[in-house]
Design a protein around this motif. Structure first.
Motif, short mmCIF file in Angstrom:
data_model
loop_
_atom_site.label_atom_id
_atom_site.label_comp_id
_atom_site.label_asym_id
_atom_site.label_seq_id
_atom_site.Cartn_x
_atom_site.Cartn_y
_atom_site.Cartn_z
N CYS A 32 56.59 -3.23 -14.23
CA CYS A 32 57.47 -4.52 -14.35
C CYS A 32 58.70 -4.28 -13.59
CB CYS A 32 57.88 -4.84 -15.76
SG CYS A 32 59.00 -6.46 -15.83
N VAL A 34 61.46 -5.74 -13.62
CA VAL A 34 62.66 -6.20 -14.38
C VAL A 34 63.25 -5.18 -15.34
CG1 VAL A 34 63.79 -7.96 -15.87
CG2 VAL A 34 62.20 -8.50 -13.94
N CYS A 35 62.11 -4.73 -16.12
CA CYS A 35 62.33 -3.77 -17.25
C CYS A 35 61.75 -2.46 -17.03
CB CYS A 35 61.78 -4.42 -18.63
SG CYS A 35 60.08 -4.40 -18.83
N CYS A 52 54.02 -8.93 -18.93
CA CYS A 52 54.64 -8.20 -19.56
C CYS A 52 55.33 -8.69 -20.84
CB CYS A 52 56.37 -8.02 -18.69
SG CYS A 52 57.25 -6.77 -19.45
N THR A 54 57.46 -7.38 -22.84
CA THR A 54 59.03 -7.15 -22.88
C THR A 54 59.80 -8.10 -22.54
OG1 THR A 54 58.64 -4.50 -22.86
CG2 THR A 54 60.95 -5.63 -22.65
N CYS A 55 59.27 -8.83 -21.28
CA CYS A 55 60.12 -9.84 -20.75
C CYS A 55 59.36 -11.08 -21.04
CB CYS A 55 60.10 -9.62 -19.04
SG CYS A 55 60.71 -8.32 -18.57
ZN LIG Z 1 59.14 -6.95 -18.11
#
Ligand SMILES: [Zn+2]
Ligand SMILES: [Zn+2]
Length: 72
Positions: A32, A34-35, A52, A54-55
């Motif tokens: 990902c 982003v994370c 994802c 997490t996101c």
């Molecule tokens: Zn993510």
């Protein structure tokens, strides 16, 4: 996606891709953008998508970070 060796378009899905131009096979690891977590791979009816946890969002192959390893 683009072949790291010759900049041609890669064919494939999931984590396995092949270059139609130079013939190199690649194993691609997506993370990902982003994370940095590994996305969950969702496979259904021949289509593969990435999610994802997490996101909490669907990811596109183009936007994620990619690591190419030769598959020989
Ligand atoms: Zn993510
Ligand atoms: Zn190539």
């Amino acid at each position: 996606m683009i072949c790291p060796e010759c900049s041609s378009e890669l064919e494939g899905r999931g984590s396995h891709y092949k270059c139609g131009s130079c013939g190199q096979k690649w194993i691609v690891t997506f993370t990902c953008e982003v994370c940095g977590e590994l996305p969950q791979v969702l496979a259904s009816c021949g289509a593969v998508s990435f999610f994802c946890n997490t996101c909490n969002s669907l990811k596109s192959r183009e936007s994620m970070n990619k690591e190419f390893v030769k598959d020989e």
